[in-house]
Scaffold this motif. Structure first.
Motif, PDB file in Angstrom:
ATOM      1  N   MET A 300     -43.441  -0.508  33.891  1.00  0.00           N
ATOM      2  CA  MET A 300     -42.944   0.771  34.380  1.00  0.00           C
ATOM      3  C   MET A 300     -41.992   1.419  33.358  1.00  0.00           C
ATOM      4  N   TYR A 301     -41.888   2.723  33.475  1.00  0.00           N
ATOM      5  CA  TYR A 301     -41.012   3.485  32.580  1.00  0.00           C
ATOM      6  C   TYR A 301     -40.246   4.503  33.413  1.00  0.00           C
ATOM      7  N   GLY A 302     -39.005   4.696  33.048  1.00  0.00           N
ATOM      8  CA  GLY A 302     -38.217   5.703  33.743  1.00  0.00           C
ATOM      9  C   GLY A 302     -36.884   5.933  33.071  1.00  0.00           C
ATOM     10  N   GLN A 303     -36.079   6.732  33.705  1.00  0.00           N
ATOM     11  CA  GLN A 303     -34.724   7.015  33.233  1.00  0.00           C
ATOM     12  C   GLN A 303     -33.827   7.228  34.440  1.00  0.00           C
ATOM     13  N   THR A 304     -32.551   6.957  34.266  1.00  0.00           N
ATOM     14  CA  THR A 304     -31.594   7.237  35.330  1.00  0.00           C
ATOM     15  C   THR A 304     -31.682   8.705  35.725  1.00  0.00           C
ATOM     16  N   GLU A 305     -31.888   9.567  34.743  1.00  0.00           N
ATOM     17  CA  GLU A 305     -31.974  11.011  34.979  1.00  0.00           C
ATOM     18  C   GLU A 305     -33.169  11.404  35.851  1.00  0.00           C
ATOM     19  N   ALA A 306     -34.093  10.465  36.065  1.00  0.00           N
ATOM     20  CA  ALA A 306     -35.278  10.726  36.887  1.00  0.00           C
ATOM     21  C   ALA A 306     -35.238   9.909  38.180  1.00  0.00           C
ATOM     22  N   SER A 307     -34.043   9.529  38.608  1.00  0.00           N
ATOM     23  CA  SER A 307     -33.846   8.741  39.829  1.00  0.00           C
ATOM     24  C   SER A 307     -34.459   7.360  39.729  1.00  0.00           C
ATOM     25  N   ALA A 308     -34.843   6.984  38.552  1.00  0.00           N
ATOM     26  CA  ALA A 308     -35.398   5.682  38.183  1.00  0.00           C
ATOM     27  C   ALA A 308     -36.764   5.823  37.543  1.00  0.00           C
ATOM     28  N   ARG A 309     -37.801   6.205  38.306  1.00  0.00           N
ATOM     29  CA  ARG A 309     -39.145   5.951  37.805  1.00  0.00           C
ATOM     30  C   ARG A 309     -39.907   7.216  37.421  1.00  0.00           C
ATOM     31  N   LEU A 310     -40.661   7.124  36.291  1.00  0.00           N
ATOM     32  CA  LEU A 310     -41.495   8.229  35.833  1.00  0.00           C
ATOM     33  C   LEU A 310     -42.969   7.854  35.687  1.00  0.00           C
ATOM     34  N   SER A 311     -43.249   6.618  35.248  1.00  0.00           N
ATOM     35  CA  SER A 311     -44.645   6.230  35.043  1.00  0.00           C
ATOM     36  C   SER A 311     -44.821   4.741  35.286  1.00  0.00           C
ATOM     37  N   PHE A 312     -46.086   4.323  35.425  1.00  0.00           N
ATOM     38  CA  PHE A 312     -46.394   2.890  35.497  1.00  0.00           C
ATOM     39  C   PHE A 312     -47.800   2.651  34.960  1.00  0.00           C
ATOM     40  N   LEU A 313     -47.994   1.449  34.452  1.00  0.00           N
ATOM     41  CA  LEU A 313     -49.302   1.013  33.963  1.00  0.00           C
ATOM     42  C   LEU A 313     -49.920   0.111  35.020  1.00  0.00           C
ATOM     43  N   MET A 314     -51.109   0.452  35.464  1.00  0.00           N
ATOM     44  CA  MET A 314     -51.791  -0.364  36.475  1.00  0.00           C
ATOM     45  C   MET A 314     -52.013  -1.778  35.946  1.00  0.00           C
ATOM     46  N   PRO A 315     -51.852  -2.788  36.797  1.00  0.00           N
ATOM     47  CA  PRO A 315     -51.989  -4.183  36.357  1.00  0.00           C
ATOM     48  C   PRO A 315     -53.317  -4.491  35.671  1.00  0.00           C
ATOM     49  N   ASP A 316     -54.409  -3.826  36.075  1.00  0.00           N
ATOM     50  CA  ASP A 316     -55.709  -4.146  35.484  1.00  0.00           C
ATOM     51  C   ASP A 316     -55.924  -3.515  34.108  1.00  0.00           C
ATOM     52  N   ARG A 317     -54.899  -2.785  33.605  1.00  0.00           N
ATOM     53  CA  ARG A 317     -54.998  -2.177  32.268  1.00  0.00           C
ATOM     54  C   ARG A 317     -54.018  -2.803  31.281  1.00  0.00           C
ATOM     55  N   ILE A 318     -53.389  -3.900  31.666  1.00  0.00           N
ATOM     56  CA  ILE A 318     -52.327  -4.483  30.842  1.00  0.00           C
ATOM     57  C   ILE A 318     -52.853  -5.033  29.517  1.00  0.00           C
ATOM     58  N   VAL A 319     -54.139  -5.386  29.476  1.00  0.00           N
ATOM     59  CA  VAL A 319     -54.719  -5.922  28.244  1.00  0.00           C
ATOM     60  C   VAL A 319     -55.328  -4.816  27.399  1.00  0.00           C
ATOM     61  N   ASP A 320     -56.231  -4.017  27.982  1.00  0.00           N
ATOM     62  CA  ASP A 320     -56.910  -3.005  27.169  1.00  0.00           C
ATOM     63  C   ASP A 320     -55.999  -1.841  26.795  1.00  0.00           C
ATOM     64  N   LYS A 321     -54.878  -1.666  27.536  1.00  0.00           N
ATOM     65  CA  LYS A 321     -53.904  -0.621  27.189  1.00  0.00           C
ATOM     66  C   LYS A 321     -52.543  -1.259  26.877  1.00  0.00           C
ATOM     67  N   ALA A 322     -52.573  -2.392  26.211  1.00  0.00           N
ATOM     68  CA  ALA A 322     -51.346  -3.120  25.858  1.00  0.00           C
ATOM     69  C   ALA A 322     -50.386  -2.207  25.100  1.00  0.00           C
ATOM     70  N   GLY A 323     -49.128  -2.211  25.512  1.00  0.00           N
ATOM     71  CA  GLY A 323     -48.117  -1.380  24.866  1.00  0.00           C
ATOM     72  C   GLY A 323     -47.935  -0.029  25.516  1.00  0.00           C
ATOM     73  N   SER A 324     -48.797   0.321  26.476  1.00  0.00           N
ATOM     74  CA  SER A 324     -48.702   1.617  27.138  1.00  0.00           C
ATOM     75  C   SER A 324     -47.751   1.556  28.322  1.00  0.00           C
ATOM     76  N   ILE A 325     -47.149   2.706  28.646  1.00  0.00           N
ATOM     77  CA  ILE A 325     -46.342   2.828  29.861  1.00  0.00           C
ATOM     78  C   ILE A 325     -47.168   3.469  30.969  1.00  0.00           C
ATOM     79  N   GLY A 326     -48.467   3.617  30.734  1.00  0.00           N
ATOM     80  CA  GLY A 326     -49.373   4.095  31.756  1.00  0.00           C
ATOM     81  C   GLY A 326     -49.373   5.596  31.938  1.00  0.00           C
ATOM     82  N   LYS A 327     -49.422   6.009  33.203  1.00  0.00           N
ATOM     83  CA  LYS A 327     -49.467   7.424  33.549  1.00  0.00           C
ATOM     84  C   LYS A 327     -48.381   7.728  34.575  1.00  0.00           C
ATOM     85  N   ALA A 328     -48.180   9.013  34.827  1.00  0.00           N
ATOM     86  CA  ALA A 328     -47.110   9.447  35.736  1.00  0.00           C
ATOM     87  C   ALA A 328     -47.299   8.883  37.137  1.00  0.00           C
TER      88      ALA A 328
END
Length: 497
Positions: A300-328
Motif C-alpha cells: 500500500m501507498y499513502g501519505q498523512t496528507e491523504a488520511s493515510a491511503r492512496l493506492s494498493f497493489l492487489m496480492p495476485d500482482r505482487i510478482v508480475d508487478k514487483a515494485g509497484s504501488i498498484g492503482k488508486a
C-alpha cells in the motif's frame, strides 16, 4: 458496512452492535466494546465540564492502547480536535507540538508526569493536564444532552508528520476525510467483525490511526503490542490470539524475516498482510510472500496528507508487478503530472497528484506550505513516479531524496533495491552527501543480517554488476541499525549529517 459521517460514531455504533465483543487486547488487559464506549463517554463528559469548545485541541500522551482509544473517541464526541503525541518524545519535541497546536488540555498516562513542568511552563493556552484513567474511574456519568453539534467538514484530528525531512507539520484532517478513507480501506481489504489485527504501529502515527479506525468501525479486534524488542513474542501472540491480519512497515517485516524464527511458525487464521509507511523492496516482498504463502499481501501507498491511503497493489500482482504501488483505492484519483500540471506519458517520470474526499484541509497555521502542495483541490505528493501501460504506478523517488551527482539526477530507490539483492543484507539506505567535485556523492548505509560478514568490496562489486557506473555508491558505511522514527521510517536527514 458501517454508515456514519463522524469518526467517533465508529465506536458507539460497534458498541451497540457488539457490546460484549473484545475491542482491544494489550498485555493482560482485554477491553470490550461496551467498556471502551463507557470510558470514552466519561472522557467526553469531563471535557465538556471543563468547557472544551468545538475546535479546541486536546492532546493524548500514553502508551496504553485502551487509554488512547478512549481519549481519542471521547475528544471527538466533545467536538475537540485530537492531537496524538509521540510517546518517544523529548522536552523540546513535546513543547514544539503543544505550542504549535495550541492544545488546551493534555490527557496523559501517569508515567508521563515527568514532563509536567515542560507541559505547564510552555507559552500556550494549556489549562489542564490529567491522568486519562482517572476520568473513567472517578468521572461523572455521561449525559448525551450535553453533546455539541459536529459537522462532517469540521477538523477532527491534526496528525504531525514524523519529521524525517524537517520540522513536523500539522496535517488537518476533517471527519469526512477520515471516514471516507476508512470506508475505502475496509472495502478493498474485505474487513469484517471477525477480523483481528496484530497492531504493532502506534495509534498517533497515520498508519496506526487507520488500523484503529478500520477495525473499530467494523467491530473487529486490535491485538496491540507496540514493542518490537522481542519479535518472537509477537509471533507467539499472533498464534495464541488467532490473528487474521498483520500490518507493518518494511522494517517490521525485515525484522520478522531476518531476526525471528518465523519459518517455524504456522498461522492458520492469518489471511492478509498490509505494508505501507515506506517503499518495500521487491526482494523483501518476494521473501515475504514465500514465508507467508497462505496470506494475501497488500502493498500500500499513502501519505498523512491523504488520511493515510492512496493506492494498493492487489496480492495476485505482487510478482508480475514487483515494485509497484498498484492503482488508486476506491474514491481516489491518481495522476502522474509534469511540473506544469499536464499528464505524463506512460513510463515518463512525473509527480504523483492525488484527488478525492480523503485529501487534507491543509497544514495547521501554515498557509504557505499548504499552497505548495494543494493546488486546485489536488494534493501534489512530492513523490516521483511513472505509470506503465497497464496503469500500474511505480515510485522512483521522493523529490527531496533525489541525488544530484555530476550531471546526473539519481533516485536512491533503484540503488537501494539493487543492494538488497546482495546476500546477507538486512536493510539499506542511500543518500547524497556534499562533494566539492560531484556536487553530491552517493553514500550507502548498510545493516547486515545476523551472523553475516560481507566485505564492502563485495557489496561494491555487486553494485557494479547491477548498476550503471554513475549510480554505484562512492562510499559504503556499515551500521548496526539505521536511525528510524518511532513509526519505523528511516531518518535520512540524520544519515546525511
Amino acid at each position: 458496512m458501517f454508515t456514519t459521517d463522524l469518526i467517533h460514531s465508529f465506536l458507539f455504533q460497534s458498541a451497540r452492535s457488539y457490546p460484549e465483543k473484545t475491542a482491544l487486547v494489550q498485555g493482560t488487559e482485554r477491553v470490550s466494546y461496551r467498556e471502551l464506549a463507557r470510558r470514552a463517554e466519561r472522557v467526553t463528559q469531563w471535557l465538556l465540564r471543563h468547557n472544551v469548545q468545538p475546535g479546541d485541541r486536546v492532546a493524548i500522551l500514553t502508551e496504553q492502547a485502551s487509554e488512547y482509544a478512549a481519549a481519542y473517541f471521547g475528544i471527538l464526541a466533545a467536538g475537540g480536535i485530537v492531537i496524538g503525541l509521540n510517546t518517544q518524545t523529548s522536552n523540546h519535541a513535546l513543547s514544539t507540538v503543544l505550542t504549535d497546536s495550541g492544545s488546551s488540555i493534555v490527557l496523559s498516562h501517569k508515567k508521563f508526569q515527568k514532563y509536567s513542568s515542560i507541559i505547564n511552563d510552555q507559552d500556550s493556552v494549556l489549562r489542564y493536564e490529567t491522568d486519562i484513567r482517572s476520568l473513567w474511574e472517578n468521572g461523572e456519568r455521561f449525559d448525551p444532552r450535553t453533546l455539541p453539534r459536529i459537522n462532517p467538514e469540521d477538523i477532527g484530528q491534526i496528525i504531525y508528520t514524523s519529521g524525517t525531512t524537517g520540522t513536523p507539520k500539522g496535517v488537518m484532517l476533517r471527519h469526512r476525510n477520515l471516514v471516507v478513507n476508512t470506508q475505502s480501506i475496509i472495502s478493498y481489504l474485505g474487513l469484517t467483525e471477525h477480523d483481528k489485527v496484530m497492531a504493532v504501529l502506534p495509534f498517533f502515527y497515520s498508519y496506526g490511526n487507520s488500523l484503529l479506525l478500520t477495525h473499530i468501525a467494523v467491530g473487529g479486534t486490535l491485538i496491540v503490542n507496540w514493542s518490537f524488542l522481542y519479535p518472537n513474542l509477537i509471533l507467539d501472540q499472533m498464534v495464541a490470539e488467532g490473528v487474521t491480519g498483520f500490518s507493518g512497515v518494511p522494517s517490521s517485516f525485515a525484522i520478522l524475516l531476518h531476526r525471528t524464527a518465523v519459518k517455524k511458525y504456522t498461522f492458520p487464521k492469518l489471511r492478509y498482510l498490509t505494508q505501507a509507511g515506506a517503499a518495500m523492496s521487491p526482494t523483501l516482498a518476494v521473501d515475504l510472500s514465500a514465508v507467508f504463502s497462505d496470506a494475501k499481501i497488500f502493498i500500500m501507498y499513502g501519505q498523512t496528507e491523504a488520511s493515510a491511503r492512496l493506492s494498493f497493489l492487489m496480492p495476485d500482482r505482487i510478482v508480475d508487478k514487483a515494485g509497484s504501488i498498484g492503482k488508486a483505492i476506491p474514491g481516489v484519483t491518481l495522476e502522474i503530472c509534469r511540473p506544469d500540471g499536464t499528464t505524463a506519458e506512460a513510463d515518463e517520470v512525473g509527480e504523483i497528484v492525488a484527488s478525492g474526499e480523503n485529501i487534507m484541509a491543509g497544514y495547521w497555521h501554515n498557509a504557505e506550505e499548504s499552497a505548495n502542495v494543494l493546488k486546485n483541490g489536488k494534493l501534489w505528493t512530492g513523490d516521483l513516479a511513472r505509470v506503465d501501460h497497464d496503469g500500474f504506478i511505480f515510485i522512483e523517488s521522493r523529490k527531496s531524496d533525489m541525488i544530484k551527482s555530476g550531471a546526473h539526477k539519481i533516485a536512491p530507490k533503484e540503488i537501494e533495491e539493487a543492494i538488497m539483492q546482495c546476500r546477507g543484507i538486512h536493510e539499506v539506505a542511500v543518500v547524497g552527501h556534499e562533494d566539492t567535485i560531484l556536487g553530491e556523492k552517493i553514500v550507502a548505509f548498510i545493516v547486515f543480517k545476523e551472523n553475516y560478514t560481507i566485505s564492502k568490496k563485495e557489496v561494491l562489486k555487486h553494485c557494479r554488476r547491477n548498476l550503471p557506473l554513475f549510480k554505484t555508491p562512492h562510499e559504503i558505511i556499515l551500521l548496526d541499525e539505521l536511525p528510524k522514527t518511532s513509526t519505523g521510517k528511516i531518518k535520512k536527514t540524520e544519515l546525511k549529517k
